[in-house]
Design a protein around this motif. Structure first.
Motif, short mmCIF file in Angstrom:
data_model
loop_
_atom_site.label_atom_id
_atom_site.label_comp_id
_atom_site.label_asym_id
_atom_site.label_seq_id
_atom_site.Cartn_x
_atom_site.Cartn_y
_atom_site.Cartn_z
N PHE A 17 19.64 49.82 -35.01
CA PHE A 17 19.15 48.85 -34.03
C PHE A 17 20.19 48.63 -32.93
CE2 PHE A 17 18.74 44.39 -32.66
CZ PHE A 17 17.45 44.42 -32.14
N LYS A 18 21.46 48.58 -33.30
CA LYS A 18 22.51 48.41 -32.30
C LYS A 18 22.65 49.64 -31.41
CE LYS A 18 25.28 45.26 -35.16
NZ LYS A 18 26.58 45.06 -35.84
N LEU A 19 22.47 50.83 -32.00
CA LEU A 19 22.61 52.05 -31.20
C LEU A 19 21.53 52.16 -30.14
CD1 LEU A 19 23.54 54.64 -33.98
CD2 LEU A 19 25.05 53.71 -32.23
N TRP A 20 20.31 51.78 -30.50
CA TRP A 20 19.23 51.87 -29.52
C TRP A 20 19.36 50.83 -28.42
CZ3 TRP A 20 16.29 55.87 -28.87
CH2 TRP A 20 16.01 56.74 -29.93
N ARG A 21 20.13 49.80 -28.63
CA ARG A 21 20.29 48.76 -27.61
C ARG A 21 21.56 48.92 -26.80
NH1 ARG A 21 18.95 42.79 -29.53
NH2 ARG A 21 19.08 42.63 -27.25
N LEU A 22 22.25 50.05 -27.00
CA LEU A 22 23.46 50.27 -26.21
C LEU A 22 23.10 50.39 -24.73
CD1 LEU A 22 25.50 52.84 -28.33
CD2 LEU A 22 25.86 50.37 -28.10
N ALA A 23 23.93 49.81 -23.88
CA ALA A 23 23.70 49.85 -22.43
C ALA A 23 25.03 49.79 -21.72
CB ALA A 23 22.81 48.69 -21.97
N LEU A 24 25.07 50.40 -20.55
CA LEU A 24 26.25 50.38 -19.70
C LEU A 24 26.06 49.35 -18.58
CD1 LEU A 24 26.98 54.21 -19.37
CD2 LEU A 24 28.09 52.56 -20.88
N THR A 25 27.16 48.94 -18.03
CA THR A 25 27.12 47.97 -16.93
C THR A 25 27.88 48.54 -15.74
OG1 THR A 25 29.09 46.86 -17.79
CG2 THR A 25 26.94 45.98 -18.48
N THR A 26 27.54 48.01 -14.58
CA THR A 26 28.23 48.41 -13.34
C THR A 26 29.54 47.65 -13.21
OG1 THR A 26 27.06 46.71 -12.07
CG2 THR A 26 26.00 48.87 -12.26
N SER A 27 30.25 47.91 -12.14
CA SER A 27 31.51 47.21 -11.90
C SER A 27 31.30 45.73 -11.67
CB SER A 27 32.23 47.83 -10.70
OG SER A 27 31.41 47.79 -9.54
N ARG A 28 30.11 45.33 -11.27
CA ARG A 28 29.79 43.91 -11.06
C ARG A 28 29.19 43.25 -12.28
NH1 ARG A 28 26.28 44.43 -5.64
NH2 ARG A 28 25.44 46.12 -6.93
N GLY A 29 29.13 43.98 -13.40
CA GLY A 29 28.63 43.41 -14.64
C GLY A 29 27.14 43.46 -14.80
N GLU A 30 26.44 44.18 -13.96
CA GLU A 30 24.99 44.28 -14.07
C GLU A 30 24.62 45.45 -14.99
OE1 GLU A 30 23.64 44.83 -10.12
OE2 GLU A 30 24.16 42.79 -9.44
N ARG A 31 23.46 45.30 -15.63
CA ARG A 31 22.97 46.38 -16.47
C ARG A 31 22.60 47.58 -15.62
NH1 ARG A 31 20.79 46.37 -21.65
NH2 ARG A 31 20.89 44.08 -21.66
N VAL A 32 22.94 48.77 -16.12
CA VAL A 32 22.69 50.00 -15.36
C VAL A 32 21.19 50.27 -15.29
CG1 VAL A 32 22.96 52.50 -15.43
CG2 VAL A 32 24.93 51.02 -15.83
N THR A 33 20.72 50.56 -14.11
CA THR A 33 19.32 50.93 -13.87
C THR A 33 19.30 52.15 -12.96
OG1 THR A 33 19.17 49.48 -11.93
CG2 THR A 33 18.59 48.51 -14.09
#
Length: 539
Positions: A353-369
């Protein structure tokens, strides 16, 4: 007449023996004791001659003076035979079989107990003291003691297990019958003599050099198993193979099953545990090869180390070992395995469950899209695709359509003719469904999690540089050196997050060193932990 002989001088005369002062009288008991000791001192020899007599041994395996249970072990063909003359006191304490079989209600005769030692009676030395102690001996000591005799029952032996001992009454025994006649020429043995014989083997013999195990001849394995059983009861180390661990396992297994038949696992199990643990790392590698077999052995021997080591392997590979354990292990053991399997699955679900919710963020702390960082979003999508392929079963293959003709085409003339000629035969036959396709093998999730938890200093085990390069080349406009380096950095960030997520599954509670198996390890998880109070036996 003059004598020519020289008269003796004072120096030639023998010196007189020292005498006591005339005024001090000597005790008569002291004088008689000394003279009695000097008159009866004789030279001793142990090398034959007219003065030497045969003295029966009073040590394992034949206690000629104090033994009261005769046991005769013979091979199936009757060519080999071992005789034992042991003590009911020792056998009944170590084995429930002998404890019940030698009781008065089972034997049919009252059991003569040992005479109690009078604590108020002083211990004296000398002939008169010894005679007085014989006069004060209880009457039951002068009576013949009860004897027992056991032999192997090969007639009713099963095919799977060794034969059992049965009680026999044979006048050709070492006792000369059911009861041994009292010896009229010598006084009966005292309790002191009995306990002195017990002292000979009560020191456990742990510091002695172990005897070399000699392979038993074909058909004589039962003799060796029974000999090891009785040696263990008398605190001697069993003679087991200390070089070949496979042979040692076979011998230990046979000894444990024999001890289970005679309700003597409590004393035999510790000896087996001690012997096998001396193999060290070789034992743990052998357990990894045959975990169900060593789980059974560890349970019989009540070996905490062997049982837990085998249980971790069994739970990690479950249900691979289920056919070898179901119906052969006690219910508490199977319940424990199922509970640990459920706990392991619950841990995997939480980590997944934790692996599927992994996400990166930008330099401003926003979720990567895709809008704010398209290249990082591609990295997350590639990671999730890799995770899905390696943690879920592969889809079932579709039916083979290659044999069917394509639309708008006709079959060859020869095939059409053959179909028309055999149409009646085909119509008469029953249409058989295609054979079911084998189910795809489940992925080795333990191997996948170990890849995810591998150290960053080791070479990349998944999503390597070449894989990332081929992925970016799918879109030529994105493939540049700068984009490739940036893409690899973002993938490394995802790997770091995944490494933290799988840490609970990376624990290893085995005694086995997994570093020799590479990055993937054994291919299954070994993070199962068993507490002392969870062991399925009572201390």
């Amino acid at each position: 007449m003059v004598s020519h002989h020289r008269l003796p001088t004072f120096s030639d005369l023998p010196s007189p023996a020292p005498t006591a002062p005339p005024g001090v009288p000597r005790a008569a008991s002291v004088t008689s004791g000394r003279s009695h000791t000097r008159r009866h001192r004789h030279a001793r020899t142990h090398h034959g001659g007219s003065s030497s007599t045969y003295t029966p041994q009073n040590e394992f395996p034949v206690f000629s003076h104090t033994g009261d249970i005769e046991i005769i072990i013979t091979s199936a063909n009757g060519r080999a035979e071992n005789r034992y003359l042991l003590h009911r006191l020792i056998l009944s304490q170590c084995s429930g079989f002998f404890d019940a079989g030698t009781r008065a209600e089972w034997s049919g005769q009252p059991c003569q107990s040992l005479a109690r030692i009078n604590e108020n009676e002083s211990v004296t030395v000398g002939g008169s003291s010894r005679a007085s102690s014989q006069e004060r001996r209880p009457v039951q000591d002068l009576q013949p003691k009860q004897r027992w005799r056991y032999m192997l029952d090969w007639q009713h032996a099963g095919e799977d297990g060794p034969p059992m001992l049965v009680r026999k009454e044979d006048p050709t025994s070492l006792f000369g019958g059911g009861r041994a006649p009292p010896n009229r020429t010598s006084p009966p043995l005292s309790n002191e003599t009995f306990f002195q014989s017990m002292t000979n083997f009560s020191a456990l013999n742990l510091n002695g050099r172990p005897q070399v195990s000699v392979p038993a001849k074909p058909g004589d394995e039962v003799l060796k198993d029974y000999d090891n059983l009785f040696r263990t009861m008398y605190q001697y180390p069993p003679i087991l193979d200390s070089i070949n661990i496979a042979t040692a396992y076979t011998e230990c297994k046979a000894l444990l099953h024999l001890a289970d038949m005679y309700d003597a696992l409590e004393i035999v199990g510790s000896r087996v545990d001690h012997h096998l643990l001396r193999f060290g790392a070789r034992l743990f590698k052998q357990i990894a090869k045959y975990p169900p077999s060593y789980l059974k052995l560890g349970y019989l021997a009540r070996s905490r180390t062997i049982f837990i080591e085998a249980l971790i392997h069994v739970v990690g590979q479950w249900p691979l070992a289920a056919p070898q354990l179901k119906g052969q292990m006690d219910a508490p053991v199977m319940d424990l395995i199922e509970d640990k399997v459920d706990e392991l699955q619950e841990q995997q679900e939480n980590v997944e469950f934790k692996l599927w919710r992994l996400a990166l963020t930008t330099s401003r702390g926003e979720r990567v899209t895709p809008a704010n960082d398209y290249l990082a979003w591609l990295g997350i999508s590639l990671f999730r695709q890799w995770l899905a392929e390696n943690t879920t079963p592969a889809p079932a293959p579709a039916l083979n359509e290659s044999a069917r003709p394509a639309p708008g085409t006709t079959a060859p003339p020869g095939r059409v003719a053959s179909r028309s000629n055999s149409s009646n035969h085909i119509a008469s036959q029953r249409t058989q469904p295609p054979p079911p396709q084998p189910a795809p093998a489940p992925p080795a999730q333990g191997k996948v999690y170990r890849l995810l938890g591998s150290s960053p200093t080791t070479p990349s085990a998944y999503l390597t540089h070449d894989e990332l390069k081929r992925f970016l080349k799918l879109q030529p406009e994105l493939y540049t050196r700068d984009n490739l380096r940036r893409f690899e950095r973002r993938i490394d960030d995802i790997k770091s997050l995944a490494r933290e997520a799988v840490k609970p599954l990376m624990r290893n509670y085995l005694e086995l060193d997994l570093s020799t198996f590479g990055t993937a390890g054994l291919g299954y998880l070994t993070c199962v932990r068993l507490e002392e109070e969870e062991l399925p036996w009572e201390d």
